[in-house]
Design a protein around this motif. Structure first.
Motif, PDB file in Angstrom:
ATOM      1  N   VAL A  80       0.972  -1.315   0.043  1.00  0.00           N
ATOM      2  CA  VAL A  80       0.044  -0.099   0.004  1.00  0.00           C
ATOM      3  C   VAL A  80       0.882   1.270   0.036  1.00  0.00           C
ATOM      4  N   ALA A  81       1.869   1.309   0.863  1.00  0.00           N
ATOM      5  CA  ALA A  81       2.739   2.386   0.866  1.00  0.00           C
ATOM      6  C   ALA A  81       3.450   2.576  -0.438  1.00  0.00           C
ATOM      7  N   ALA A  82       4.033   1.372  -1.003  1.00  0.00           N
ATOM      8  CA  ALA A  82       4.775   1.850  -2.334  1.00  0.00           C
ATOM      9  C   ALA A  82       3.705   2.502  -3.308  1.00  0.00           C
ATOM     10  N   LEU A  83       2.681   1.899  -3.441  1.00  0.00           N
ATOM     11  CA  LEU A  83       1.475   2.431  -4.507  1.00  0.00           C
ATOM     12  C   LEU A  83       1.379   3.778  -4.138  1.00  0.00           C
ATOM     13  N   LEU A  84       0.928   4.405  -2.871  1.00  0.00           N
ATOM     14  CA  LEU A  84       0.538   5.672  -2.621  1.00  0.00           C
ATOM     15  C   LEU A  84       1.716   6.414  -2.806  1.00  0.00           C
ATOM     16  N   TYR A  85       2.984   6.003  -2.557  1.00  0.00           N
ATOM     17  CA  TYR A  85       4.189   6.588  -2.831  1.00  0.00           C
ATOM     18  C   TYR A  85       4.618   7.134  -4.185  1.00  0.00           C
TER      19      TYR A  85
ATOM     20  N   ALA B  42      14.061   5.748  -6.165  1.00  0.00           N
ATOM     21  CA  ALA B  42      13.416   6.137  -7.635  1.00  0.00           C
ATOM     22  C   ALA B  42      12.636   7.392  -7.539  1.00  0.00           C
ATOM     23  N   PHE B  43      11.856   7.676  -6.380  1.00  0.00           N
ATOM     24  CA  PHE B  43      11.004   8.782  -6.697  1.00  0.00           C
ATOM     25  C   PHE B  43      11.619  10.042  -5.790  1.00  0.00           C
TER      26      PHE B  43
END
Lengths: 580, 88
Positions: A112-117, A237-238
């Motif tokens: 979940v955190a990765a997708l929101l991030y 990456a972000f």
């Protein structure tokens, strides 16, 4: 079939909700489909509004606008031009790779955190105004910290808190800057900002924290190596790349950035040479690479800006690849200290080869991706006459080869045999790493496809005898220095240690000062208490020796009788209230 | 994960000859690259670049200086692994 004005962050946020309620294969399909479909939508369904021309200032473009009104203010979620699109493509590719790499993870928090991030990163690069940018800026901070906490160790939780404090501070500075900017100019559009005003400085500082400017960089080297093996791949990456995008949008041609960038390329490499935790070595080298981008943005010519964003594009892929290989080692061995590893090529040969591809790319070996983008920044530097800074960058180029190009693969996979016998990385990790490695080589050998996506129009081709020969000489003789130092026994061995740097100020000095202050206050408190006691006793003594103390009400009474008398007085008041 | 077994097969770099072959190849390439400066016609933008062997020399010296300075830095900055975890 495509909704051309659908902001790319929305599928990611929806997928985050879906992941919460799905398990197993369904969840994996949701995870994989989101970036793939989102990426296809961006590639085929969204076109930049205004083609960029070769000027230093960006042409703002807002045809495809998905707007929302909040408190009477229009938020612009979808500003599409070649600059935002480039980062949009990049973040989709990075998400696909990182999600495949993390597919074996059974941890809802991380998914979940990765997708929101990832969604927040996309939201930030397509944000057309500063308030929208601020919302996603904080979204990045709040979602990414869970990837650090997901390690669930004491160290990770503490590092995560420190990370969050700095990241939120960056957001607060951005908001303050945005509001002052609005007050001064009457506009919140996120275009060129510059440092002529207070607002510009505040916003630059906000961007600078996320871009890991010197002295503001500690969150990166502190927290990234504490995350989970898969979490660090997302983290790398972000955040810093959103900052690079924001700098390229708001501060192109700001000369100060050339000096900041040059400092960023040089100081981390010294720490990287003596650092033991190999993922922390990569964190230092990340600051070094972002330094090249910041330099390019500071120069501000079309060639330099193209070089900066192209290098950001490549860096996400090759730095991701390196973090993935080190993550695979951490996952299999449970340890990522250079002092404890060595000889892993015997049991993890595929990971070792993929690591070498990543190392060659970051070192800008010709035919690998780093070369085709870094050389643009270096050329622009010389053309614009920054001779001595160019020497610094050249020093940093040799240095990055030394610590990331040689040290990482050498101490993990070769060196002396540590006796560790493990097994090859899981298949999903190998697939993700292979995709990244293929992209590194593809971009390195066929740079025209990347160049076609770059926002500013400029003719550049890196492959001529001058560039290739110069780069090969630089790299091979750097490697020769490594071999020579090793043979002479001059090379510093990997030691279990930490090296203190700026963070020492708030992790040791500040707590120590706090402790001293607490101790002083305690002593003061004791002194005051003792003083009060002496006064009280002298008053008591004076009272007892006086005649008043002979009066019977002055002698001590039990608490019970006191309560009784209070009861009598209150009862008296009550009766008076009733009858009078 | 298990420790080395005695009857394990030997891997590529267990044989010292392979290591020396690799190094020999590496030295040859270094030599060729250095000599290429005399042959190749280069289009340099800056006079420093035109100096023969500039990049080779700079790369070598840069790395030696980098490592030696970093080694000295250890004397000042290096602490035990649990430095931040314990209160002194």
């Amino acid at each position: 079939m495509w909704m051309s004005d659908l902001p790319p962050f929305i599928p990611f946020y929806i997928a985050a909700l879906l992941v919460l309620v799905t398990r197993g294969w369904t969840r994996n399909i949701v995870l994989l489909a989101t970036p793939i479909l989102g990426g296809l939508h961006l590639w085929f369904g969204v076109q930049p509004y205004v083609p960029m021309v070769a000027t230093d200032a960006l042409v703002s473009a807002k045809e495809l606008s998905f707007q929302l009104t909040m408190l009477g203010y229009q938020l612009e979620f979808m500003r599409v031009d070649k600059l935002s699109l480039l980062f949009g493509y990049l973040f989709h590719i990075a998400s696909i790779i990182a999600i495949i790499y993390a597919l074996h993870v059974r941890d809802t928090t991380q998914h979940v955190a990765a997708l929101l991030y990832a969604g927040s990163a996309l939201g930030a690069v397509f944000a057309g105004d500063l308030i929208t940018l601020f919302i996603f800026w904080e979204g990045l901070a709040l979602s990414s910290v869970f990837l650090i906490w997901a390690r669930r160790s004491e160290r990770a939780i503490r590092a995560g808190i420190r990370y969050l404090i700095l990241q939120v501070m960056s957001g607060v500075l951005l908001l303050a800057g945005a509001l002052i900017h609005f007050h001064q100019t009457g506009s919140l559009a996120f275009d060129f900002i510059g440092i002529e005003s207070t607002a510009g400085w505040l916003i630059l500082l906000a961007f600078g924290i996320k871009a890991a400017f010197p002295f503001l960089h500690t969150w990166l080297t502190d927290a990234y190596p504490e995350s989970t093996p898969t979490g660090t791949v997302f983290l790398s990456a972000f955040t810093t790349k959103v900052a690079v995008y924001a700098l390229a949008r708001g501060f192109p041609g700001t000369e100060l950035l050339v000096y900041i960038g040059a400092a960023m390329t040089c100081f981390p490499i010294f720490y990287a040479v003596i650092e033991n935790d190999l993922r922390r070595v990569l964190a230092y080298s990340m600051i070094n690479q972002v330094g090249f981008m910041v330099c390019g943005i500071g120069i501000g010519t079309a060639l330099a800006l193209n070089g900066a964003v192209a290098h950001a594009f490549n860096d996400v892929i090759f730095k991701g690849l390196l973090f993935m290989t080190m993550g695979a080692v951490l996952y299999r061995v449970g340890n990522i200290n250079g002092s404890d590893l060595g000889g892993l090529y015997k049991t993890m040969p595929k990971t070792a080869i993929l690591c070498i591809v990543g190392a060659s790319s970051i070192s800008a070996v010709p035919l690998f991706s780093g070369f085709v983008s870094k050389s643009m920044v270096m050329s622009a530097m010389l053309i614009e006459g920054y001779d001595y800074l160019w020497l610094m960058l050249l020093f940093a180029s040799a240095g990055v080869f030394h610590h990331a190009g040689i040290k990482i693969p050498y101490f993990a996979f070769f060196h002396h045999d540590s006796g560790i016998r493990t097994q090859e990385a899981p298949n999903n990790m190998l697939v993700a790493m292979t995709i990244a490695a293929i992209l590194c080589i593809f971009i390195g050998t066929q740079p025209q496809y990347l160049y076609a996506l770059l926002p500013w129009h400029v003719e550049y081709w890196p492959y001529d005898i001058t560039h290739v020969l110069a780069q090969l000489q630089l790299l091979f003789f750097s490697a020769l220095a490594f071999v020579w130092l090793n043979k002479k026994g001059l090379y510093p061995p990997e030691l279990r240690s930490v090296n203190i740097e700026v963070e020492w100020l708030y992790r040791k000095l500040l707590p120590a000062m706090g402790q001293t202050s607490v101790n002083r206050l305690q002593r003061l408190n004791q002194q005051i208490a003792a003083y009060t006691l002496t006064i009280w006793q002298s008053v008591k003594l004076a009272f007892q020796s006086s005649r008043v103390s002979q009066y019977h009400l002055a002698s001590s009474w039990p608490t019970g009788s006191m309560v009784l008398w209070i009861g009598v007085i209150l009862g008296g008041y009550l009766l008076m209230d009733v009858y009078f | 994960m298990s420790n080395i077994q005695k009857d394990e097969k030997t891997y590529l770099f267990d044989n010292p000859r392979n290591v020396s072959r690799l190094l020999l190849g590496f030295y040859v390439i270094c030599g060729v690259l250095f000599l290429a400066d005399f042959v190749a016609h280069r289009h340099t933008t800056h006079p420093w670049e035109g100096i023969t062997g500039f990049y080779a020399f700079y790369g070598f010296v840069a790395c030696v200086v980098l490592v030696l300075i970093a080694k000295e830095m250890r004397k000042v900055f290096m602490r035990k692994e649990d430095y931040y975890d314990v209160d002194e």
